[in-house]
Design an enzyme around this catalytic site. Structure first.
Site, PDB file in Angstrom:
ATOM      1  N   LYS A 272      19.736  23.320 -22.315  1.00  0.00           N
ATOM      2  CA  LYS A 272      19.370  23.130 -23.722  1.00  0.00           C
ATOM      3  C   LYS A 272      19.160  24.467 -24.419  1.00  0.00           C
ATOM      4  CE  LYS A 272      19.802  19.193 -22.363  1.00  0.00           C
ATOM      5  NZ  LYS A 272      21.159  18.680 -22.482  1.00  0.00           N
TER       6      LYS A 272
ATOM      7  N   HIS B 292      13.488   6.851 -25.154  1.00  0.00           N
ATOM      8  CA  HIS B 292      14.768   7.543 -25.056  1.00  0.00           C
ATOM      9  C   HIS B 292      15.891   6.654 -24.544  1.00  0.00           C
ATOM     10  CE1 HIS B 292      12.283  10.864 -26.038  1.00  0.00           C
ATOM     11  NE2 HIS B 292      11.554  10.655 -24.967  1.00  0.00           N
TER      12      HIS B 292
ATOM     13  N   ARG C 119      30.387  14.033 -22.614  1.00  0.00           N
ATOM     14  CA  ARG C 119      30.961  12.837 -21.999  1.00  0.00           C
ATOM     15  C   ARG C 119      31.326  11.832 -23.095  1.00  0.00           C
ATOM     16  NH1 ARG C 119      25.330  12.311 -21.918  1.00  0.00           N
ATOM     17  NH2 ARG C 119      24.693  10.530 -23.186  1.00  0.00           N
TER      18      ARG C 119
HETATM   19  C1  MV4 Z   1      12.647  16.480 -30.821  1.00  0.00           C
HETATM   20  C2  MV4 Z   1      11.901  15.582 -31.621  1.00  0.00           C
HETATM   21  C3  MV4 Z   1      11.204  16.107 -32.678  1.00  0.00           C
HETATM   22  N1  MV4 Z   1      11.207  17.436 -32.917  1.00  0.00           N
HETATM   23  N2  MV4 Z   1      12.642  17.785 -31.120  1.00  0.00           N
HETATM   24  C4  MV4 Z   1      13.867  13.323 -27.474  1.00  0.00           C
HETATM   25  C5  MV4 Z   1      14.869  13.449 -26.376  1.00  0.00           C
HETATM   26  C6  MV4 Z   1      15.248  14.873 -26.343  1.00  0.00           C
HETATM   27  N3  MV4 Z   1      16.615  15.020 -25.983  1.00  0.00           N
HETATM   28  C7  MV4 Z   1      14.951  15.369 -27.698  1.00  0.00           C
HETATM   29  N4  MV4 Z   1      14.034  14.443 -28.305  1.00  0.00           N
HETATM   30  C8  MV4 Z   1      13.343  14.756 -29.428  1.00  0.00           C
HETATM   31  N5  MV4 Z   1      13.349  16.067 -29.765  1.00  0.00           N
HETATM   32  C9  MV4 Z   1      11.927  18.227 -32.127  1.00  0.00           C
HETATM   33  N6  MV4 Z   1      11.917  19.543 -32.380  1.00  0.00           N
HETATM   34  C10 MV4 Z   1      11.932  14.240 -31.309  1.00  0.00           C
HETATM   35  C11 MV4 Z   1      12.642  13.815 -30.208  1.00  0.00           C
HETATM   36  C12 MV4 Z   1      12.613  12.410 -29.997  1.00  0.00           C
HETATM   37  C13 MV4 Z   1      13.744  11.635 -30.146  1.00  0.00           C
HETATM   38  C14 MV4 Z   1      14.969  12.202 -30.439  1.00  0.00           C
HETATM   39  C15 MV4 Z   1      16.075  11.435 -30.594  1.00  0.00           C
HETATM   40  C16 MV4 Z   1      15.963  10.069 -30.465  1.00  0.00           C
HETATM   41  C17 MV4 Z   1      14.768   9.479 -30.153  1.00  0.00           C
HETATM   42  C18 MV4 Z   1      13.643  10.251 -29.980  1.00  0.00           C
HETATM   43  C19 MV4 Z   1      12.436   9.638 -29.672  1.00  0.00           C
HETATM   44  C20 MV4 Z   1      11.330  10.417 -29.520  1.00  0.00           C
HETATM   45  C21 MV4 Z   1      11.421  11.799 -29.665  1.00  0.00           C
END
Ligand code: MV4
Length: 500
Positions: A116, A234, A291
């Protein structure tokens, strides 16, 4: 084009890829674990090779066994599907070293996007907006020193992460030291890598991703967005395109950013650029998935493009069939994921036998599944049973068809999230497109099935009535659809609110 493709996966995605192979005149090789010896994907393939015992670590994740199967059957390419080995750079590399074509991007691109922080740094350099934060490789002292400059609330993220593992929300500076320690511990045990970084935490953003596609001739296009905000822990549940949150101007800007992201790594084959869209309309690069995604059918049903055909063609060295200006979002499409899980008990996965399965059918309805009556649901794999996709000329029609199709979908013998999905799709907040990542927590936190969900006994009686009316040997969809007996139609209240 390839002569023979091995599909290194199981379930509905293996079936989906095999269907595309067949359409292009390509022979198919399935691989299977002992739990899947009689599974639909094993039987659907032209040939099938046993990998090993049921646990993925002893079957679908065994790189050597997969390659040996490909060699033995004379396959010339391997499609990884999603999950399992699909984003394993070592696997992509090993496929190439064995003299076969990996149907996906280059191994070094898979590896780069797996980090990441590397992806973040690369995108920043390419001018793609990223959430304010820190680079990787910093010790706790420098992360703590950087925190005030980024501003609270903060998110501690694992570099090797994804899927929310190793993530910690930090609202005040005094919580930061503890959050760093626990995020590092979790990341170490989950990924064997305790590298973490900080990002500004966006409250209830939308998750908007763009489908991108590149070929070996320097062409890269995007196929617009997918809105995937309806998730829990997620795990995505509902996806759609176009996103109700984008207008043409924002769509164009995000599409350009997705192309810039893909160009920065000279991306080839199918990929997805994920963005967070904040409530104030700012978007930020989140990660890139190397993917084909579970939710790819909404893009297909909206644009009319078969993404797996494109994957096969591009991997075989052909140029992309269309240019950016040829691509249009022609339909609105929605996908619901049907899981073997109990929404009334913390969504715990359930196993058992799907004794009776009846799939919806009709115009604007697509079912991607590897689920049939009598099927055992193994405990070893992902509990996703099927994907139901509906489309129509506008969002209202796609929703109406989804309500109808969910009402017609019958899975007896194993608990599914179908009753839950029926209510999500019928919810006012969904109808108005008010779908950020807090949607399920806000509206469905303590969900219980409503009393008008028909009991299993009623379903059994209807299933029996239906099978009596079916000509033997037929599985439905007979010569005259208008004449078909459909006892499920009598379950009016089952379709919440009904469909006009
Ligand atoms: C975040 C965020 C808020 N702010 N980054 C969740 C999975 C991971 N791949 C990244 N995620 C998030 N990153 C920042 N800076 C909120 C999430 C997140 C989220 C992102 C996409 C879809 C659903 C989610 C559910 C909770 C938190």
């Amino acid at each position: 084009m390839f002569r023979k493709v091995l599909i290194a996966n199981r379930g509905e995605i293996a079936m989906r890829v095999m269907r595309a192979c067949r359409e292009l005149g390509v022979r198919t090789v399935a691989v299977y674990s002992d739990a899947d010896a009689a599974a639909p994907h094993t039987r659907f393939a032209d040939e099938a090779v046993r990998l090993g015992p049921p646990p993925p670590s002893e079957s679908y994740l065994q790189i050597d066994a997969v390659l040996e199967a490909a060699r033995k059957m004379g396959a010339d390419a391997v499609h990884p599907g999603f999950g399992f080995l699909s984003e394993n750079a070592r696997f992509a590399e090993a496929v190439g070293e064995a003299g076969l074509t990996f149907i996906g991007p280059k191994p070094d691109v898979v590896r780069t996007m797996g980090s990441k922080t590397e992806a973040r740094a690369l995108m920043q350099k390419a001018g793609v907006p990223v959430v304010p934060g820190t680079p990787a490789g910093k010790d706790d002292a420098s992360l703590i020193a950087a925190a005030d400059g980024i501003g609270f609330p903060l998110l501690v993220k694992a570099s090797a992460g994804g899927g929310g593992k190793g993530m910690r929300i930090v609202r005040e500076s005094k919580e930061l030291t503890g959050a760093l320690a626990s995020a590092r511990r979790e990341a170490k045990s989950a990924f064997g890598d305790d590298t973490v970084f900080l990002e500004r935490y966006l409250e209830r953003p939308r998750h908007i991703e763009f489908q991108v596609f590149g070929d070996d001739h320097g062409n890269i296009v995007h196929l617009f967005e997918r809105e995937c905000s309806i998730q829990r822990r997620h795990q995505k549940i509902v996806e759609e395109t176009p996103s109700p949150a984008l207008d043409d101007a924002l769509r164009r800007r995000m599409g350009e950013a997705a192309l810039a992201a893909a160009r920065a790594v000279e991306y080839t084959n199918a990929g997805t650029v994920e963005f967070l869209l904040s409530a104030d309309g700012e978007f930020y690069f989140l990660e890139m998935n190397t993917r084909l995604q579970v939710e790819h059918p909404v893009t297909e049903c909206s644009t009319g493009i078969d993404l797996v055909h494109w994957q096969l063609r591009v991997a075989a060295g052909e140029p992309l069939p269309l240019r950016q200006e040829d691509l249009r979002q022609q339909q609105h499409a929605i996908e619901c994921r049907i899981y073997a899980e109990d929404p009334a008990s913390q969504f715990l996965p359930v196993t058992g036998r799907a004794v009776y399965v009846r799939e919806p059918e009709g115009p604007g309805i697509r079912v991607d599944a590897a689920l049939e009556s009598g099927q055992e649901i193994p405990v070893f794999y992902d509990p996703m049973l099927a994907k139901l996709i509906t489309w129509g000329r506008d969002r209202d029609l796609a929703i109406a068809r989804m309500r109808q199709a969910l009402g017609d979908y019958v899975v007896l013998g194993v608990t599914t999230n179908l009753p839950f999905l029926r209510e999500v799709i019928a919810h006012e907040a969904f109808a108005s497109g008010d779908t950020d990542t807090g949607f399920l927590d806000r509206w469905f936190a303590d969900w219980q099935p409503s009393s008008d969900t028909p009991s299993d006994e009623v379903c059994w009686a209807l299933a029996a009535a239906e099978s009596e009316h079916r000509p033997t040997g037929s599985t439905g969809g007979g010569s005259d659809d208008g004449d078909r007996f459909n006892p499920w139609e009598r379950l009016g209240p089952w379709r919440p609110g009904g469909v006009a």
